[in-house]
Design a protein around this motif. Structure first.
Motif, PDB file in Angstrom:
ATOM      1  N   LYS A1758      57.144  70.393  -3.611  1.00 37.80           N
ATOM      2  CA  LYS A1758      58.005  70.812  -2.507  1.00 37.80           C
ATOM      3  C   LYS A1758      59.222  71.561  -3.017  1.00 37.80           C
ATOM      4  CE  LYS A1758      60.434  69.039   1.562  1.00 37.80           C
ATOM      5  NZ  LYS A1758      60.810  67.839   2.338  1.00 37.80           N
ATOM      6  N   LEU A1759      59.883  71.015  -4.031  1.00 39.25           N
ATOM      7  CA  LEU A1759      61.044  71.692  -4.606  1.00 39.25           C
ATOM      8  C   LEU A1759      60.634  73.013  -5.247  1.00 39.25           C
ATOM      9  CD1 LEU A1759      62.867  68.634  -6.229  1.00 39.25           C
ATOM     10  CD2 LEU A1759      63.500  69.855  -4.136  1.00 39.25           C
ATOM     11  N   ALA A1760      59.464  73.009  -5.874  1.00 42.95           N
ATOM     12  CA  ALA A1760      58.988  74.255  -6.494  1.00 42.95           C
ATOM     13  C   ALA A1760      58.764  75.331  -5.431  1.00 42.95           C
ATOM     14  CB  ALA A1760      57.711  73.993  -7.280  1.00 42.95           C
ATOM     15  N   ASP A1761      58.186  74.931  -4.303  1.00 41.30           N
ATOM     16  CA  ASP A1761      57.947  75.916  -3.242  1.00 41.30           C
ATOM     17  C   ASP A1761      59.256  76.450  -2.688  1.00 41.30           C
ATOM     18  OD1 ASP A1761      55.035  74.170  -1.908  1.00 41.30           O
ATOM     19  OD2 ASP A1761      55.259  75.581  -3.570  1.00 41.30           O
ATOM     20  N   GLU A1762      60.232  75.572  -2.472  1.00 39.58           N
ATOM     21  CA  GLU A1762      61.531  76.036  -1.970  1.00 39.58           C
ATOM     22  C   GLU A1762      62.192  76.985  -2.957  1.00 39.58           C
ATOM     23  OE1 GLU A1762      62.568  71.947   0.540  1.00 39.58           O
ATOM     24  OE2 GLU A1762      63.723  72.491  -1.230  1.00 39.58           O
ATOM     25  N   LEU A1763      62.111  76.652  -4.239  1.00 40.44           N
ATOM     26  CA  LEU A1763      62.702  77.523  -5.248  1.00 40.44           C
ATOM     27  C   LEU A1763      61.987  78.866  -5.295  1.00 40.44           C
ATOM     28  CD1 LEU A1763      64.770  77.824  -7.528  1.00 40.44           C
ATOM     29  CD2 LEU A1763      63.065  76.869  -9.100  1.00 40.44           C
ATOM     30  N   LEU A1764      60.662  78.849  -5.166  1.00 38.29           N
ATOM     31  CA  LEU A1764      59.911  80.108  -5.180  1.00 38.29           C
ATOM     32  C   LEU A1764      60.277  80.987  -3.996  1.00 38.29           C
ATOM     33  CD1 LEU A1764      56.354  79.015  -6.354  1.00 38.29           C
ATOM     34  CD2 LEU A1764      57.787  80.759  -7.406  1.00 38.29           C
ATOM     35  N   ASP A1765      60.487  80.376  -2.831  1.00 38.75           N
ATOM     36  CA  ASP A1765      60.892  81.163  -1.663  1.00 38.75           C
ATOM     37  C   ASP A1765      62.228  81.851  -1.910  1.00 38.75           C
ATOM     38  OD1 ASP A1765      59.517  78.777   0.733  1.00 38.75           O
ATOM     39  OD2 ASP A1765      58.610  80.480  -0.304  1.00 38.75           O
ATOM     40  N   LYS A1766      63.162  81.128  -2.532  1.00 35.61           N
ATOM     41  CA  LYS A1766      64.455  81.751  -2.851  1.00 35.61           C
ATOM     42  C   LYS A1766      64.279  82.864  -3.871  1.00 35.61           C
ATOM     43  CE  LYS A1766      67.104  77.512  -1.987  1.00 35.61           C
ATOM     44  NZ  LYS A1766      67.959  76.457  -2.611  1.00 35.61           N
ATOM     45  N   MET A1767      63.413  82.626  -4.845  1.00 36.23           N
ATOM     46  CA  MET A1767      63.227  83.621  -5.906  1.00 36.23           C
ATOM     47  C   MET A1767      62.606  84.892  -5.367  1.00 36.23           C
ATOM     48  SD  MET A1767      61.925  81.037  -8.925  1.00 36.23           S
ATOM     49  CE  MET A1767      61.545  82.343 -10.089  1.00 36.23           C
ATOM     50  N   THR A1768      61.651  84.766  -4.447  1.00 35.14           N
ATOM     51  CA  THR A1768      61.018  85.977  -3.903  1.00 35.14           C
ATOM     52  C   THR A1768      61.986  86.804  -3.079  1.00 35.14           C
ATOM     53  OG1 THR A1768      60.197  84.624  -2.055  1.00 35.14           O
ATOM     54  CG2 THR A1768      58.685  85.028  -3.886  1.00 35.14           C
ATOM     55  N   ARG A1769      63.022  86.139  -2.575  1.00 35.37           N
ATOM     56  CA  ARG A1769      64.050  86.917  -1.859  1.00 35.37           C
ATOM     57  C   ARG A1769      65.083  87.494  -2.829  1.00 35.37           C
ATOM     58  NH1 ARG A1769      63.458  82.544   1.878  1.00 35.37           N
ATOM     59  NH2 ARG A1769      65.263  81.473   0.951  1.00 35.37           N
TER      60      ARG A1769
END
Length: 1916
Positions: A1758-1769
């Motif tokens: 879950k934390l990895a997915d949230e971090l990835l969403d921030k990174m893609t932005r």
């Protein structure tokens, strides 16, 4: 209410002045604080009220449609209007100022439309709407810019009608209904109905007020509902929480809707709280402001309806009037009461007025003022705002306050008898309560509508509480108020509203407008209608305004009422007609006589219109015309006619009419009827036809049109020019009878087919070919007429075989055609035809026969001297006769010949017929007659030797034989319907002259066209061309002595009989014995034809041969067969077999008259019975057999074999038509279907039940038998396999029954869908039709476990508990683990218990990790209790069975340089722990020793459990450590000498085929791990150490880079050099750093690790910038449980390490992340703080990637997915970030990869697209769906087909999957490209290496051959 003041009555409005009000007017208004109106200024214009829009000529929705329900109650005649004017004058004298023609008001009665005399007139001023003429009445300026609240009453395609306050109506154009959100909306059809709905409350703003000075009825209020106009002054600073705002839905998202306020400065969002309401884009919504995000400029709204209706606008400082919106709810206080309303104050600064019809009580009494004391509080809503005068209107109506429009419970025209008087307003009117359900409705009756006579004092005539009879006159939708009338005349009027108008009614109406399109008239009730121009008079009027003057009252008749559009007629005949009207098709009864009017005239009849749009057709025969008369001479359009209904078909909306009032009398001569043949004499010849006097007792006359003279168009013209009065027609066909006139035809095709032509639709049958003629051609098809009026239609698609744009180029009206009946609908009276030549070609020679017949007739008519001797010369020129002539002239085209006996007859010899024989003028020649043209008196001759010699032989051999006998002998061998080969001798315009070489050069004739192809260009023929034709008619007098043929090119698609019996009529019955000819041979049937074009089939089961049925037959062979069924009755047999025939000897020998011989076979089969049949269909699961003609059988794939190899080849094992035998396992008598298996069954042991093929069949599943199975599911854990063994039957394979020997992972090698051979161990039948089946795979080699290690072969499987005894060595699989020990499975039915004390010799810290479920263990039996079935086992090595020495390699036996095999036990960032096969030793392979190339991420390249090979680099026996290396350079020389294509990353051997079979060091699946106490624990302790070195570039890389790497390596040399030059510097630096790491690691392995803090401090002082030492120091402190000390060391490291050593610092940050993630409190918050600090010192992208790696390692998805969403932005231009996102989705098996890829491609630069797509495709191959990866590679290769790097990667991924056929197909595609030689060399080399890896010599040679061919072609 009080009357108006005298001051007010002095001033009348002036309608001419349309200018805006003067400043003086505005100022005077402002001086009245109590709202009393001063005298109205004369400059404002009157407004249009509802229903006052002219009905014609308006496009779109009619303005005449009563927008508000039709509130007309108009004067009944002109005199009443005068009386009304008189009343108005009286009222004027009493200070009641009423203008004659002024309509409606905002606060008045609001009557829509031209008000009747019963209604109260109101004054409409430019600036004011004035209601009840009172000094204190409320006023408002109505001008552009005014805001109004309204309710939608109508939504049309182009506009919206809005009901406004006071009963007014406004119009909103489509362009003003909404703000355009996107371009798509502008083009969308009916968008208004999608956005708005009737009854919706909306805010409007006045755009324009139109004024028609001539007619008040044309005044209109044009409105706008665009939010951009309302929200001009709206800003984010003004918007407060709790405000109600309106907005458009811009888009629908998952959790709500994006909103558009008409402004671009801010946007909105509304959560989807109302889930039950469907919302579409563009829809207008209301919401309450929840919050305002001023930073993002977003307003968040709530859609809660309760909040919207209760939300009150808060008082704001300095609020502007521009922010007030109609519908806004405010808190108001009473300031004062007025005579007809209340004045309120609200929002501190504003005052507004409420009229008496908008109070909070629906029925206010006469004392209503007492209810409103000063400062009383109310919730009110704004009705209107006039910004120019600051006038505001409010409403207290409870419905409107709750934000709902009042419901309409009454209709205009309704009468209510018990209406109670609530209030009497002096001088104004009455308020009534109408008893409606469920709630009463208020109604107001104006003063002038209260009584027929003038009422001066209402309070005297009407008392409160009394009951009255009232009729509803109108309805105000916004206030929910009805207007009524009490006059007696209102109840007596027949027409009150549009709904009262019925077709056929005679009404009086007044002309109110006259225009070029007609007149608009008004009925007495005020309803308007249109009288079209053609209906204004019986005859056409040149100047309609002379008769139809405005104001004149005339009598009309209603023609139709569609919606609210009424049309009337003033035609005298229609108005005064006493006949019954025809207003619907249901009323059209046969024999009905009525009046109608002609709308269209055609040559074949008239179209007549009746009332309400009903239309009929009167054919020409029913018009009463004399023969030859033109329709236009007697009838014209719009003429009123009296007609009679002959026939009506309501379903098809067709009416047949007749202008003859009595049915036509039957002919005295009964023989003259439609379809009969008559003869007659020409009486008169007219331009368009011929009048014939028919020879009959009735002395009737008939007409032959020119098109009906002949089938040939050209000959018809010639014939008509030759005909003269007195000519006698022998045979004429009566096509139709029109009164006393007959419609005749002389066409040969129709006359000869008179008996077969249909006269009624019931006589037409589908799929038959019927002659007819074209009667009309339209764009979409052709109409074909038969007899009478029977007509069929051929659609354009069925007219010709090839598509034609213009049908007039293919057919002409009157053309003879043959039509194929496609469909017949008796109910609708429709016949659908096909005119395609392939379906309608001629089957005889009638077409050419009529041609020669007409030619002879025309030749006779052309002879004027004599009729009997004119053609005597023809007898001297018989066809084929040899004649003598003299050459008259030699021309370029041929030779002209003269004859001595006939001076006016010429002969002609073409060059082709001269045969190059020289001749001169006047020379005498002998020639043969080929053709005779009787019209041109020309003879075609030939002097070809074959003709001359043939005729000479005939004359010499039979000189004394008569002429007729010679002809018979010449044709004695020819037979009718025989197919012959012919040679073209002469090509004529319409036919060919042919010779038959096989029949002594006999002359024949064939037409080049057919009935349906006369206008099409004929096929081109040349002299000497060979053609195929069918003999149709032998020479006879009827054919003029000609042999007539039919060309095969005209009969393609039609089969003709080859026997003489073809034309004989035969009736075949079931049981008849026939001779059938084979026309087609199919695998399981013979198609045959017999009789007269009859078709049938013979089934393959009739053939006695068992192997190859029907193989002994050939096409054209004739068989004796017996008919066993007739299939002509079935509708689904179109184009298929019609008859069933049999050639069984038993049937052929028997008599056809024996009863029951041909009855259906008895369906009698027993279980286990052997049956045989032929395969006729095969699919993936089933093979279908035909057992007999009626019985089929099906074989399931799993019943076909028990061998997996055969099951895989199921579809290849059986071929269609192949003979097959099986054994019956079940039967379905209803379906006549058997279920068979291929293995024998015990016969008769089970009784078959009917219809049981679908139930579960378990009878043939026996214990001990072997069956074929398919793995359906791999059960989790140690559940085993679920195997399908039948269509709906499954068995279970226990975990211990999977393999023959004990292996560590028995499920490896099995996959879902795999075929296996199963042994049935046990069958337990639980209930009827259900069973539990236990299976075993042990005794069958389903998977190649033969190569597995046999280290425990001494331990066998134990199936019975009695076989166990103490101290017996056993093996088993861990079943489950508990705190007290574990259970292991010894066999299918035996489990054993292992106590925790017996698990291991050493301490076990974590049971679940050391003994996972499914692990293979070895132990010894301690105790056995057979009765309780309890077994106890120990796993201690001291007690367990010893491992054979040959299988064990101890640490002491290992030497540096040995090549070992093993399995990856665990992966760490710094290397791999490998469990060495056949030992209990675990070695370490450092990351630097994994590959010759750098590996970025170990996890993407390897996984736990992989088989690997490695080289022993170092053995530390003292510390029990082994260092391994997996570089290909280590292994190639030692092990893979025979392998030529091993890539550096292929040390992970996942398939045995990649290793040589002879290699003794073969890697197998034998990961048998033994605990080794402290040795293993010491090795595994290194896993706690965080990554030693994490190169920043490598953190961002993925395993796919190793796959993309070979792209460059495999490309051409030029590409490699170029790429190496770019990355040379980076590679050198990376190699240098790896060398340093390797040296450091070796040094650490040689020396002892520091054991205390002092030793670590010493190391730090020597190497302060080494992150490795700092991290080891932190790990040491963690081992001592000193977490705070570890944190302080991390902080010291960050301060100490040089700022330039960014990678070293990053390693510390990563270790710090791991530390806080493990020991932080709370971990997530602690990691976040460290992360934020790290971002300030290191590259943000690298820090993000490092944190992401930590989350992934610790499985915090879950934390990895949230971090990835921030990174893609944040890093949207980084391909590595997007790839990590894609990799995460694939690992989680999530769907959305394609959408993420699309987003990535939009964000990334174009030069990165190939990289991202290719790496995504590789990821799909590895951990996703390979098909998606293939589609990505295919897409790239379509765009870049010459990129060999893409081909290489694509091939590598397919090779990894191992689909051989797919890989070879891909290689073949690659080597077929046109590429440079170097690239082609690379592809061929790769292909060759792949084939060598498969050891397929044949394929290897094939690849070499293709390479050589390429080289040769290149050199050439």
């Amino acid at each position: 209410m009080a009357p108006t003041s005298k001051k007010k009555s002095k001033s009348k409005p002036h309608l001419k002045n349309l200018k805006s009000p003067s400043k003086k007017d505005v100022k005077s208004k402002g001086s009245h604080t109590n709202g009393v109106v001063s005298s109205p200024p004369p400059s404002r214009k009157p407004l249009q009220v509802e229903e006052d829009v002219p009905d014609f000529p308006r496009g779109g929705a009619s303005a005449m449609q009563e927008r508000e329900g039709g509130r007309e109650a108009m004067d009944t005649d002109y005199k009443v209007l005068k009386n009304r004017n008189q009343k108005q004058r009286n009222l004027h004298n009493k200070n009641l100022s009423i203008e004659d023609d002024d309509l409606g008001s905002l606060f008045g009665d609001g009557i829509m439309g031209k008000l009747p005399s019963q209604c109260n007139y109101v004054v409409l001023t430019p600036d004011q709407f004035v209601d009840f003429h009172n000094e204190n009445e409320l006023d408002v300026n109505v001008s552009p810019g005014m805001k109004l609240w309204g309710v939608i009453s109508e939504v049309n395609e182009k506009d919206i009608v809005v009901s406004l306050p006071g009963g007014l109506r406004g119009l909103v154009r489509a362009c003003e209904a909404f703000d355009l959100i996107s371009d798509d909306e502008d083009a969308e059809h009916n968008i208004l109905s999608r956005i708005y709905h009737v009854g919706q409350l909306v805010s409007c703003i006045v755009l324009q007020v139109d004024d028609d000075k001539k007619e008040i009825a044309k005044r209109k209020i044009w409105l706008s509902m665009r939010l951009s106009m309302f929200h001009k002054s709206l800003t984010l600073d003004v918007i407060q929480e709790g405000m109600v705002l309106s907005a458009y839905v811009k888009s629908v998202e998952d959790h709500g809707f994006l909103l558009h306020f008409g402004l671009t400065s801010f946007a909105g969002f509304m959560g989807s709280e109302r889930r039950n309401i469907e919302v579409s884009v563009g829809q207008l919504l209301q919401g309450v402001v929840k919050s305002v995000d001023r930073a993002r400029k977003v307003v968040h709204l709530s859609s809660d309806a309760g909040m919207v209706s209760k939300s009150v606008t808060k008082e704001l400082k300095g609020i502007s009037i521009d922010l007030l919106v109609p519908g806004m709810m405010v808190n108001a206080r009473v300031q004062s009461t007025l005579d007809n309303g209340v004045m309120l104050s609200f929002l501190t600064y504003f005052t507004g007025t409420v009229d008496v019809f908008n109070l909070d009580k629906i029925f206010p009494s006469s004392n209503w003022k007492d209810d409103y004391s000063k400062n009383m509080k109310f919730n009110a809503r704004i009705l209107f705002i006039d910004p120019s005068t600051r006038a505001v209107g409010l409403t207290l109506n409870p419905h409107l306050v709750s934000n709902k429009a009042p419901s309409s419970l009454v209709k205009v025209g309704d009468i209510f008898d018990q209406s109670r008087v609530i209030r009497v307003d002096k001088g104004s009117g009455l308020l009534l309560e109408i008893p409606t359900f469920p709630v009463p409705t208020p109604a107001y009756v104006n003063l002038v509508d209260a009584a027929d006579k003038e009422v001066r004092k209402l309070e005297k005539n009407f008392k409160e509480g009394s009951h009255l009879r009232v009729r509803v006159l109108g309805f105000r939708h916004l206030e929910g108020l009805a207007t009524g009338i009490l006059k007696t005349s209102a109840f007596e009027d027949l027409i009150f509203t549009h709904s009262d108008v019925k077709p056929g009614m005679v009404v009086k109406a007044k002309v109110i407008a006259v225009d070029s399109f007609g007149a608009i008239v008004q009925l007495a009730s005020g309803v308007k209608a249109l009288c079209p121009l053609r209906h204004m008079s019986e005859f056409e009027i040149a100047k309609p305004r002379k008769k139809f003057q405005v104001g004149v009252e005339l009598v009309f008749r209603v023609l139709g009422c569609k919606s609210k559009r009424i049309t009337v007629t003033h035609k005298k005949t229609l108005v005064k007609s006493k006949l019954k009207i025809l207003s619907s098709y249901a009323d059209a009864t046969d024999g009905l006589v009525t009046h109608g009017w002609i709308t269209k005239t055609e040559n074949h009849g008239c179209f007549v219109r009746f009332y309400n749009g009903v239309q009929g057709f009167a054919p020409r025969s029913e018009l009463g015309l004399n023969p030859g008369n033109d329709i236009g001479s007697m009838y014209h359009v719009e003429q009123v006619v009296k007609c009679r209904v002959v026939k009506c078909i309501p379903a098809s909306r067709r009416i047949n009419l007749s202008f003859n009032m009595t049915p036509t009398r039957a002919s005295k001569d009964e023989s003259v009827k439609v379809g009969s043949l008559v003869d007659g004499v020409i009486e008169q010849i007219k331009p368009h036809g011929i009048v014939v006097k028919v020879n009959s007792s009735s002395h009737m006359k008939g007409t032959i049109s020119l098109e009906q003279l002949a089938d040939h168009h050209g000959l018809a013209d010639k014939l008509s020019s030759c005909l003269k009065p007195g000519y006698h027609f022998d045979q004429l066909l009566v096509l139709d009878i029109e009164g006393n006139n007959l419609i005749l035809s002389a066409k040969y095709s129709l006359v000869n087919s008179a008996q077969q032509l249909p006269v009624d639709i019931d006589q037409i049958h589908p799929h038959s070919v019927v002659p007819g003629y074209v009667c009309n051609i339209i764009e979409t098809g052709c109409f074909i007429r038969f007899l009478g009026r029977l007509t069929g239609f051929a659609p354009k698609s069925k007219v010709t075989d090839d598509w034609r744009s213009d049908l007039s180029e293919v057919f002409y009206i009157g053309q003879s055609v043959r039509s194929n009946i496609v469909d017949v609908s008796s109910e609708l009276g429709r016949v659908t035809l096909s005119l395609k030549q392939s379906m309608c070609c001629s089957t005889d020679a009638s077409f050419i026969q009529e041609y020669f017949h007409l030619e002879e007739k025309i030749a006779k008519l052309q002879l004027s001297d004599s009729e009997g001797h004119g053609l005597g010369w023809v007898d001297g020129f018989d066809i084929g006769r040899s004649v003598e002539g003299k050459v008259h002239e030699i021309k370029d085209v041929g030779v002209v010949v003269r004859f001595e006996k006939y001076n006016d007859v010429y002969g002609f010899i073409s060059h082709y017929q001269l045969a190059e024989i020289p001749m001169g003028c006047n020379s005498v020649i002998q020639a043969v007659v080929l053709d005779v043209s009787k019209i041109e008196r020309l003879v075609d001759l030939s002097i070809k030797p074959e003709f001359i010699n043939s005729r000479a032989k005939e004359e010499s051999s039979s000189s004394k034989t008569s002429k007729k006998k010679r002809k018979r002998e010449a044709h004695k061998e020819l037979e009718v319907n025989e197919i012959v080969n012919a040679t073209i001798e002469i090509v004529k315009e319409n036919y060919l002259v042919l010779s038959l070489p096989a029949y002594d050069f006999t002359i024949g004739y064939a037409s080049v066209t057919d009935y349906n192809t006369q206008k099409l260009p004929p096929k081109q023929f040349t002299h000497g061309q060979s053609v195929t034709a069918t003999v149709m008619t032998l020479p006879a007098p009827a054919t003029g002595g000609r042999l007539l043929l039919l060309l095969k090119s005209l009969t393609d698609g039609v089969e003709t009989s080859s026997s003489k019996r073809a034309k004989k009529k035969s009736s075949y019955e079931v049981g008849s014995l026939v001779q059938a000819e084979i026309t087609e041979i199919k695998p399981l049937e013979l198609k045959v034809k017999f009789g007269s074009g009859l078709h049938g089939r013979i089934h393959a089961t009739d053939d006695n041969s068992t192997e190859s049925p029907l193989s002994s037959y050939r096409i054209g062979q004739t068989l004796a067969a017996r008919i066993i069924s007739n299939g002509t009755k079935t509708e689904n047999n179109k184009g298929s077999h019609r008859w069933e025939l049999s050639i069984k000897p038993s049937l052929l020998k028997g008599s056809s008259e024996v009863d029951g011989l041909l009855s259906a076979e008895n369906f009698n089969y027993s279980y286990g019975q052997r049956v045989s049949g032929f395969v006729y269909k095969i699919d993936n699961e089933w093979a279908w057999m035909t057992i007999s003609r009626d019985v089929n059988a099906q074989l399931y794939i799993l019943d076909s074999s028990s061998e997996p190899s055969e099951l895989v080849e199921f579809q290849k094992r059986f071929n269609v038509g192949e003979a097959l035998s099986g054994y019956v396992s079940s039967a379905n008598k209803k379906k006549k279907l058997l279920r068979v298996v291929l293995h024998p069954l015990p016969v008769g042991t089970v009784e078959l039940k009917e219809n049981d093929t679908d139930r579960l069949s378990i009878c043939h599943i026996l214990e001990g038998s072997y069956v074929g199975g398919r793995i359906s599911k791999i059960l989790p854990g140690v559940g085993g396999l679920l195997v399908q063994i039948d269509g709906h039957l499954y068995g279970k394979v226990h975990f211990t029954e999977l393999t023959n020997s004990w292996v560590s992972n028995p499920l490896s090698g099995y996959h879902e869908g795999q075929f296996v051979k199963c042994k049935v161990l046990e069958v337990n039948r639980v209930a009827k039709g259900t069973a539990h089946i236990d299976l075993s795979l042990r005794s069958t080699p389903n998977y190649s476990h033969d190569h597995e290690s046999d280290m425990h072969s001494s331990t066998r499987h134990v199936d019975k508990i009695t076989d166990l005894h103490p101290n017996m060595a056993v093996q088993g699989y861990v079943k489950n683990v508990s705190s007290k020990g574990c259970f292991i499975m010894l066999s299918r039915k035996i489990d054993a218990k292992v106590l925790i004390s017996n698990l291991s010799d050493s301490f076990v810290e974590n049971l679940e990790n050391e003994f996972p479920v499914g692990k293979l263990v070895v132990g010894k039996v301690l105790n056995v209790e057979p009765l309780s079935k309890r077994v106890e086992v120990t796993l201690k090595t001291s007690s367990a069975i010893s491992v054979p020495k040959s299988d064990t390699n101890s640490l002491s036996n290992m030497n540096v340089g040995d090549i070992i095999s093993g399995r990856i036990k665990r992966m760490e960032s710094y290397g791999l722990f490998i469990s060495i096969d056949h030992t209990n030793v675990v070695g370490l392979c450092h990351i630097s020793e994994l590959s010759d190339d750098h590996i970025a991420d170990i996890e993407t390249k390897f996984k736990s459990g992989d088989k690997v090979m490695a080289k022993v680099l170092k053995v530390d026996k003292d510390r029990h450590r082994v260092s391994l290396g997996m570089k290909s350079s280590y292994i190639q020389d030692e092990v893979l000498q025979t392998t030529t294509s091993q890539t550096p990353d292929s040390v992970v051997v996942s398939e045995p085929i990649l290793l040589p079979h002879s290699n003794s060091a073969r890697i197998e699946n034998t990961n048998n791990e033994f605990d080794s106490g402290p040795i293993l624990a010491d090795i595994e302790s290194r896993a706690l150490v965080p990554p030693l070195e994490v190169p920043l570039d490598d953190i961002e890389s993925l395993d796919i880079e190793d796959d993309v790497g070979p792209i460059v390596a495999n490309a051409s040399d030029a590409e490699v050099i170029e790429e190496k030059n770019k990355k040379g510097a980076q590679k050198k630096a990376r190699e240098e750093r790896e060398r340093e790491i390797r040296v450091a690691e070796e040094r650490l392995l040689e020396k002892d690790t520091p054991r205390n803090a002092d030793e670590f401090e010493k190391l730090i002082r020597s190497s302060p910038n080494s992150s490795f030492i700092w991290i080891k120091y932190m790990a040491f402190m963690l081992s001592l449980a000193d977490i705070e000390k570890a944190r302080s060391i991390a902080e010291r490291a960050l301060r100490t390490i040089n700022i330039r050593e960014e990678s070293e610092k990053l390693n510390i940050w990563v270790a710090y992340f791991n530390l806080e993630n493990e020991y932080g409190s709370p971990p997530e918050e602690a990691v976040t703080k460290i992360f934020q600090r790290a971002l300030q010192y290191c590259d943000p992208k690298k820090v993000h990637l490092a944190l992401l790696g930590m989350y992934e390692r610790t499985e915090q998805h879950k934390l990895a997915d949230e971090l990835l969403d921030k990174m893609t932005r944040k890093f949207k231009h980084s391909s590595k970030v997007w790839l990590r996102k894609i990799q995460s989705l694939l690992k989680q098996n999530s769907d959305g990869v394609q959408s993420i890829l699309n987003r990535a491609l939009l964000c990334l630069p174009r030069h990165k697209h190939i990289k991202v797509i290719s790496q995504t495709a590789i990821l799909e191959f590895k951990c996703g769906v390979p098909d998606r990866g293939r589609s990505m590679f295919e897409g790239m290769l379509r765009e870049y087909p010459k990129r060999t790097d893409l081909w290489s990667v694509y091939l590598d991924q397919e090779i990894r999957l191992g689909d051989v056929d797919l890989i070879r197909a891909l290689f073949e595609r690659a080597i077929s490209l046109s590429l440079p030689p170097k690239k082609m060399k690379f592809l061929f080399k790769k292909y060759l290496e792949y084939e060598k890896s498969l050891c397929d010599d044949e394929r290897i040679e094939s690849v070499k051959k293709k390479a050589m061919e390429y080289v040769e072609s290149t050199l050439a």
